[in-house]
Scaffold this motif. Sequence first.
Motif, mmCIF file in Angstrom:
data_model
loop_
_atom_site.group_PDB
_atom_site.id
_atom_site.type_symbol
_atom_site.label_atom_id
_atom_site.label_comp_id
_atom_site.label_asym_id
_atom_site.label_seq_id
_atom_site.Cartn_x
_atom_site.Cartn_y
_atom_site.Cartn_z
ATOM 1 N N ALA A 30 -5.441 -58.441 11.466
ATOM 2 C CA ALA A 30 -6.045 -59.471 11.189
ATOM 3 C C ALA A 30 -5.704 -60.919 10.853
ATOM 4 O O ALA A 30 -6.220 -62.018 11.119
ATOM 5 N N LYS A 31 -4.548 -61.468 11.653
ATOM 6 C CA LYS A 31 -3.989 -62.559 12.466
ATOM 7 C C LYS A 31 -5.306 -63.057 13.432
ATOM 8 O O LYS A 31 -5.551 -63.871 13.590
ATOM 9 N N ILE A 32 -5.917 -62.245 14.463
ATOM 10 C CA ILE A 32 -6.649 -62.008 15.523
ATOM 11 C C ILE A 32 -7.662 -62.518 14.355
ATOM 12 O O ILE A 32 -8.677 -63.057 15.356
ATOM 13 N N LEU A 33 -8.205 -61.735 13.665
ATOM 14 C CA LEU A 33 -9.481 -62.089 12.961
ATOM 15 C C LEU A 33 -9.599 -63.519 12.527
ATOM 16 O O LEU A 33 -10.374 -64.117 12.572
ATOM 17 N N PHE A 34 -8.800 -64.120 12.024
ATOM 18 C CA PHE A 34 -8.039 -65.103 11.473
ATOM 19 C C PHE A 34 -8.568 -65.986 12.618
ATOM 20 O O PHE A 34 -9.229 -67.385 12.347
ATOM 21 N N ASP A 56 8.914 -71.115 8.539
ATOM 22 C CA ASP A 56 8.948 -70.733 7.224
ATOM 23 C C ASP A 56 8.037 -69.932 7.302
ATOM 24 O O ASP A 56 7.770 -68.648 6.685
ATOM 25 N N SER A 57 6.959 -70.932 8.019
ATOM 26 C CA SER A 57 4.725 -69.718 8.062
ATOM 27 C C SER A 57 5.843 -68.577 8.751
ATOM 28 O O SER A 57 4.606 -67.877 8.692
ATOM 29 N N ARG A 58 6.371 -68.695 9.853
ATOM 30 C CA ARG A 58 6.834 -67.513 10.409
ATOM 31 C C ARG A 58 7.020 -66.181 9.888
ATOM 32 O O ARG A 58 6.258 -65.119 9.793
ATOM 33 N N GLU A 59 8.208 -66.812 8.969
ATOM 34 C CA GLU A 59 8.697 -65.998 7.951
ATOM 35 C C GLU A 59 7.673 -65.579 6.960
ATOM 36 O O GLU A 59 8.338 -63.557 6.730
ATOM 37 N N LYS A 60 6.988 -65.912 6.422
ATOM 38 C CA LYS A 60 5.992 -65.575 5.359
ATOM 39 C C LYS A 60 4.943 -64.724 5.934
ATOM 40 O O LYS A 60 5.061 -63.315 5.330
ATOM 41 N N ILE A 61 4.891 -65.048 7.529
ATOM 42 C CA ILE A 61 3.300 -63.844 7.818
ATOM 43 C C ILE A 61 4.037 -62.848 7.790
ATOM 44 O O ILE A 61 3.110 -61.904 8.135
ATOM 45 N N ARG A 62 5.207 -62.396 8.397
ATOM 46 C CA ARG A 62 5.915 -61.298 9.369
ATOM 47 C C ARG A 62 5.772 -60.325 8.185
ATOM 48 O O ARG A 62 5.859 -59.389 8.100
ATOM 49 N N LYS A 76 -9.425 -60.820 3.316
ATOM 50 C CA LYS A 76 -9.249 -61.446 2.017
ATOM 51 C C LYS A 76 -8.366 -61.050 1.025
ATOM 52 O O LYS A 76 -7.363 -61.508 0.575
ATOM 53 N N MET A 77 -7.765 -59.502 2.232
ATOM 54 C CA MET A 77 -6.741 -58.762 2.051
ATOM 55 C C MET A 77 -5.364 -59.752 2.289
ATOM 56 O O MET A 77 -4.287 -59.156 1.578
ATOM 57 N N PHE A 78 -5.608 -60.404 3.485
ATOM 58 C CA PHE A 78 -4.775 -61.586 4.421
ATOM 59 C C PHE A 78 -4.539 -62.400 3.513
ATOM 60 O O PHE A 78 -5.201 -63.607 4.168
ATOM 61 N N PRO A 79 -3.842 -63.171 2.571
ATOM 62 C CA PRO A 79 -3.735 -64.778 2.173
ATOM 63 C C PRO A 79 -3.170 -65.835 3.862
ATOM 64 O O PRO A 79 -2.389 -65.955 3.439
ATOM 65 N N LEU A 80 -3.679 -65.015 4.797
ATOM 66 C CA LEU A 80 -3.119 -66.206 6.275
ATOM 67 C C LEU A 80 -3.436 -67.582 5.690
ATOM 68 O O LEU A 80 -2.715 -68.514 6.996
#
Length: 180
Positions: free
Chosen positions: A6-10, A173-179, A93-97
């Motif tokens: 998902a991160k790559i798609l984003f 904070d951003s890094r921790e949320k996305i992990r 849509k499953m990942f609120p990146l």
Amino acid sequence: MLLEHAKILFAVRASGEIAGRKKFQKMIYIAKKLNFPFQEKFDFHFFGPYSEELSLRIEELVNMGFLVERAEKIGGYVQYRYSITGSGEEFLKMFPLEEDFPFLKPCFLDMNEKSGRFLELVSTVLYFESLPKFAVTEKIHSLKSKQGYTEEEIDRAYEYIARLKELYKADDDSREKIRM
């Protein structure tokens, strides 16, 4: 596993379209060096930092129908263009990146405006960032002699890195949320 896809798609969605496999690799590597939590492992290769994991994930995304890879002949070689599909949009849509990465889109748009050649230089500088500038310059002239990078281009790469870090560096904070 799917979060990494998902991160790559984003990143592709944020860029609009990415022209070139080398450029794609360099953009993800640079974002990783800016503390965006891409997990792919990179090693130094012919064109600078390269990730076999990233290549495999891109191939998987294409095979799943989430990413389009279009080949186009340019001069004597083939360049690949990447864009997200409707299915890829649905998957994202499953990942609120977007909420967790407010700076990812402008960062990728910024990098996408640069040439693959320049991003190769920037990523090479970042790969050797623990060395003093004179040593990095020597490595570039040695490892990248065919590209013929000038001192001015190397200086521009350092300036660009400083600007990227100032504008887009992801916080803890951003890094921790996305992990998660």
